[in-house]
Write a protein that holds these residues in place. Structure first.
Motif, PDB file in Angstrom:
ATOM      1  N   TYR A  85       0.866  -1.184   0.000  1.00 29.53           N
ATOM      2  CA  TYR A  85       0.000   0.000   0.000  1.00 29.53           C
ATOM      3  C   TYR A  85       0.895   1.225   0.000  1.00 29.53           C
ATOM      4  O   TYR A  85       1.748   1.383   0.876  1.00 29.53           O
ATOM      5  CB  TYR A  85      -0.895   0.005   1.245  1.00 29.53           C
ATOM      6  CG  TYR A  85      -1.944   1.090   1.262  1.00 29.53           C
ATOM      7  CD1 TYR A  85      -3.251   0.839   0.874  1.00 29.53           C
ATOM      8  CD2 TYR A  85      -1.629   2.372   1.681  1.00 29.53           C
ATOM      9  CE1 TYR A  85      -4.218   1.841   0.900  1.00 29.53           C
ATOM     10  CE2 TYR A  85      -2.580   3.379   1.715  1.00 29.53           C
ATOM     11  CZ  TYR A  85      -3.870   3.104   1.321  1.00 29.53           C
ATOM     12  OH  TYR A  85      -4.813   4.099   1.344  1.00 29.53           O
ATOM     13  N   LEU A  86       0.710   2.076  -1.003  1.00 28.14           N
ATOM     14  CA  LEU A  86       1.477   3.306  -1.138  1.00 28.14           C
ATOM     15  C   LEU A  86       0.587   4.480  -0.775  1.00 28.14           C
ATOM     16  O   LEU A  86      -0.500   4.651  -1.337  1.00 28.14           O
ATOM     17  CB  LEU A  86       1.996   3.461  -2.564  1.00 28.14           C
ATOM     18  CG  LEU A  86       2.891   4.671  -2.846  1.00 28.14           C
ATOM     19  CD1 LEU A  86       4.188   4.594  -2.046  1.00 28.14           C
ATOM     20  CD2 LEU A  86       3.191   4.778  -4.344  1.00 28.14           C
ATOM     21  N   ALA A  87       1.022   5.292   0.167  1.00 28.10           N
ATOM     22  CA  ALA A  87       0.203   6.397   0.652  1.00 28.10           C
ATOM     23  C   ALA A  87      -0.073   7.410  -0.446  1.00 28.10           C
ATOM     24  O   ALA A  87       0.803   7.739  -1.250  1.00 28.10           O
ATOM     25  CB  ALA A  87       0.897   7.080   1.825  1.00 28.10           C
ATOM     26  N   ASP A  88      -1.310   7.908  -0.475  1.00 25.27           N
ATOM     27  CA  ASP A  88      -1.687   8.992  -1.364  1.00 25.27           C
ATOM     28  C   ASP A  88      -2.629   9.922  -0.599  1.00 25.27           C
ATOM     29  O   ASP A  88      -2.780   9.796   0.619  1.00 25.27           O
ATOM     30  CB  ASP A  88      -2.333   8.460  -2.654  1.00 25.27           C
ATOM     31  CG  ASP A  88      -3.571   7.619  -2.384  1.00 25.27           C
ATOM     32  OD1 ASP A  88      -4.161   7.727  -1.282  1.00 25.27           O
ATOM     33  OD2 ASP A  88      -3.967   6.833  -3.268  1.00 25.27           O
ATOM     34  N   ALA A  89      -3.253  10.838  -1.307  1.00 24.87           N
ATOM     35  CA  ALA A  89      -4.098  11.847  -0.644  1.00 24.87           C
ATOM     36  C   ALA A  89      -5.273  11.237   0.107  1.00 24.87           C
ATOM     37  O   ALA A  89      -5.864  11.884   0.970  1.00 24.87           O
ATOM     38  CB  ALA A  89      -4.601  12.861  -1.676  1.00 24.87           C
ATOM     39  N   ASN A  90      -5.633   9.992  -0.217  1.00 24.57           N
ATOM     40  CA  ASN A  90      -6.761   9.341   0.439  1.00 24.57           C
ATOM     41  C   ASN A  90      -6.342   8.485   1.628  1.00 24.57           C
ATOM     42  O   ASN A  90      -7.194   7.862   2.272  1.00 24.57           O
ATOM     43  CB  ASN A  90      -7.510   8.458  -0.574  1.00 24.57           C
ATOM     44  CG  ASN A  90      -8.101   9.263  -1.721  1.00 24.57           C
ATOM     45  OD1 ASN A  90      -8.716  10.303  -1.497  1.00 24.57           O
ATOM     46  ND2 ASN A  90      -7.895   8.798  -2.946  1.00 24.57           N
ATOM     47  N   ALA A  91      -5.069   8.439   1.915  1.00 23.10           N
ATOM     48  CA  ALA A  91      -4.565   7.563   2.974  1.00 23.10           C
ATOM     49  C   ALA A  91      -5.032   8.051   4.348  1.00 23.10           C
ATOM     50  O   ALA A  91      -5.250   9.245   4.563  1.00 23.10           O
ATOM     51  CB  ALA A  91      -3.050   7.505   2.929  1.00 23.10           C
ATOM     52  N   TYR A 104       3.700  10.247   6.470  1.00 29.42           N
ATOM     53  CA  TYR A 104       3.059  10.849   5.295  1.00 29.42           C
ATOM     54  C   TYR A 104       2.478  12.214   5.630  1.00 29.42           C
ATOM     55  O   TYR A 104       2.623  13.175   4.857  1.00 29.42           O
ATOM     56  CB  TYR A 104       1.964   9.923   4.769  1.00 29.42           C
ATOM     57  CG  TYR A 104       1.272  10.469   3.545  1.00 29.42           C
ATOM     58  CD1 TYR A 104       1.916  10.475   2.305  1.00 29.42           C
ATOM     59  CD2 TYR A 104      -0.010  11.007   3.628  1.00 29.42           C
ATOM     60  CE1 TYR A 104       1.286  10.988   1.175  1.00 29.42           C
ATOM     61  CE2 TYR A 104      -0.639  11.522   2.505  1.00 29.42           C
ATOM     62  CZ  TYR A 104       0.018  11.518   1.283  1.00 29.42           C
ATOM     63  OH  TYR A 104      -0.595  12.046   0.177  1.00 29.42           O
ATOM     64  N   HIS A 108       4.537  14.464   3.579  1.00 30.85           N
ATOM     65  CA  HIS A 108       3.625  14.508   2.434  1.00 30.85           C
ATOM     66  C   HIS A 108       4.350  14.157   1.130  1.00 30.85           C
ATOM     67  O   HIS A 108       4.885  13.051   1.002  1.00 30.85           O
ATOM     68  CB  HIS A 108       2.952  15.875   2.366  1.00 30.85           C
ATOM     69  CG  HIS A 108       1.690  15.889   1.592  1.00 30.85           C
ATOM     70  ND1 HIS A 108       0.706  14.940   1.761  1.00 30.85           N
ATOM     71  CD2 HIS A 108       1.227  16.733   0.631  1.00 30.85           C
ATOM     72  CE1 HIS A 108      -0.297  15.184   0.948  1.00 30.85           C
ATOM     73  NE2 HIS A 108      -0.012  16.268   0.244  1.00 30.85           N
ATOM     74  N   THR A 109       4.408  15.086   0.179  1.00 29.53           N
ATOM     75  CA  THR A 109       4.955  14.764  -1.136  1.00 29.53           C
ATOM     76  C   THR A 109       6.487  14.798  -1.188  1.00 29.53           C
ATOM     77  O   THR A 109       7.069  14.516  -2.237  1.00 29.53           O
ATOM     78  CB  THR A 109       4.406  15.744  -2.187  1.00 29.53           C
ATOM     79  OG1 THR A 109       4.720  17.091  -1.782  1.00 29.53           O
ATOM     80  CG2 THR A 109       2.901  15.607  -2.318  1.00 29.53           C
ATOM     81  N   GLN A 112       8.051   9.200  -0.377  1.00 31.62           N
ATOM     82  CA  GLN A 112       7.029   8.185  -0.581  1.00 31.62           C
ATOM     83  C   GLN A 112       6.921   7.357   0.699  1.00 31.62           C
ATOM     84  O   GLN A 112       7.942   7.057   1.332  1.00 31.62           O
ATOM     85  CB  GLN A 112       7.389   7.275  -1.753  1.00 31.62           C
ATOM     86  CG  GLN A 112       7.358   7.978  -3.105  1.00 31.62           C
ATOM     87  CD  GLN A 112       7.867   7.074  -4.217  1.00 31.62           C
ATOM     88  OE1 GLN A 112       9.001   6.626  -4.184  1.00 31.62           O
ATOM     89  NE2 GLN A 112       7.020   6.804  -5.193  1.00 31.62           N
ATOM     90  N   GLN A 129       7.471   2.238  -9.364  1.00 32.91           N
ATOM     91  CA  GLN A 129       6.791   3.534  -9.416  1.00 32.91           C
ATOM     92  C   GLN A 129       7.418   4.427 -10.484  1.00 32.91           C
ATOM     93  O   GLN A 129       8.579   4.254 -10.859  1.00 32.91           O
ATOM     94  CB  GLN A 129       6.846   4.221  -8.050  1.00 32.91           C
ATOM     95  CG  GLN A 129       6.228   3.428  -6.921  1.00 32.91           C
ATOM     96  CD  GLN A 129       4.781   3.056  -7.177  1.00 32.91           C
ATOM     97  OE1 GLN A 129       3.962   3.902  -7.544  1.00 32.91           O
ATOM     98  NE2 GLN A 129       4.464   1.771  -6.993  1.00 32.91           N
TER      99      GLN A 129
END
Length: 334
Positions: A85-91, A104, A108-109, A112, A129
């Motif tokens: 599982y790779l963190a994104d804005a919905n994590a 995260y 954040h950005t 990763q 990725q």
């Protein structure tokens, strides 16, 4: 609990032999480890419980994020998701795990953040990725020997050195003390701020590091303000509050707050505790809650607690940061 541990003492030799043989098989190549042609740094410990891995990972991120594209890879303990599982804005903390989500949320950005119980699979997915990382920081993977990190940082707390401990189930060690030989650096964490040179020398003698190992000492530095998403408050402005902790050892945090002559009740839960509906209802009755950052990222998901929950930020400081930083940077530059 202590009585049960003593009762289970006859099982200590069994656990010792099994974990010792496993390490021998990896050392002899009978069990395979995978190496990588890019830098992989492992931060871990020999014992169960909190030794300060999260602030150490954050220290390394701050040190190296402007030099390399970084990914952190954790198991994601107690997360609801499975596999890679790779963190994104919905994590969130539920899907990612509290500590990875803390990474995260904080960086954040800039980095990763990934989780996978199978670290080999996690690294393989990270390398696929679009912008593959140039450096992987393994969180709590000292015993995950299917991945051979190029650099190992072993943590042990000042109050509970691995040299004084037993293996499970009577003690807290996940493997025999001899496993420390795999470390490049050993950091004694959560030290008192007034730790003397003679006390450092005594501990180093007890650790008896190998010629290739360096021993450092780290200290927790607490912030002067408690923080939420919306607000900040100075520590010296706090009146009565409720302290909520779900970490392995809350004693240093409690000691720090008491040293400030603050008045509070303490609701203490187990490490990575899953707060229940009843817990949240109890918290809603409180006027002000102070907690750790790890607990805060889990409590964020409850809108009814908005505005009343704050955390106290911490960072770590090292006794000889220039030498520590150089050793890490030199490895990453190889």
């Amino acid at each position: 609990m202590k009585i049960l541990r003593y009762i289970l003492f006859p099982f200590v030799p069994i656990y010792y032999i099994v974990t010792w043989l496993r390490n021998v098989f990896f050392d002899k190549g009978l069990l395979k480890s995978k190496s990588y042609d890019f830098p992989v740094i492992c931060v871990g410990n020999l014992s169960v419980g909190g030794t300060g891995k999260t602030p150490m990972i954050e220290y390394l991120i701050r040190l190296l994020k402007d030099e390399k594209r970084i990914a952190t890879l954790s198991r994601g303990y107690k997360r609801s998701s499975k596999g890679f599982y790779l963190a994104d804005a919905n994590a969130n903390a539920s899907e990612l795990g509290d500590e990875p989500f803390q990474f995260y949320r904080k960086f954040h950005t800039e980095i990763q953040v990934a989780v996978d119980a199978d670290r080999q699979n996690g690294i393989a997915n990270l390398m696929q990725q679009k912008e593959a990382p140039e450096l992987v920081l393994l969180d709590d993977a000292f015993q995950h020997r299917k991945v051979k990190a190029g650099f190992n940082i072993l943590l042990s707390t000042y109050q509970d050195l691995y040299t004084d401990d037993w293996v499970l189930p009577t003690g807290n060690l996940r493997e025999p003390r001899a496993g420390a030989k795999r470390a490049n650096i050993i950091v004694v964490t959560k030290c008192p701020l007034d730790l003397s040179a003679s006390e450092k020398a005594r501990i180093i003698k007890k650790i008896n590091p190998k010629p290739y190992q360096d021993v450092f000492f780290s200290f927790i530095q607490y912030g002067n303000e408690v923080v939420s998403e919306e607000n900040k408050m100075a520590m010296d402005s706090l009146e009565e509050f409720t302290l909520v902790t779900g970490i392995a050892n809350a004693s240093p945090f409690v000691h720090h707050l008491k040293s400030k002559n603050l008045q509070f009740e303490h609701l203490n839960f187990s490490d990575h505790y899953d707060y229940t509906v009843e817990d949240i209802e109890l918290f809603k009755e409180k006027s002000l809650i102070i907690t750790t950052e790890k607990d805060y990222v889990r409590l964020l998901q409850y809108p009814d607690l908005k505005g009343k929950v704050y955390y106290l930020p911490i960072v770590i400081e090292l006794d000889n940061p220039a030498v520590f930083n150089k050793k890490v940077i030199d490895f990453v530059a190889i």
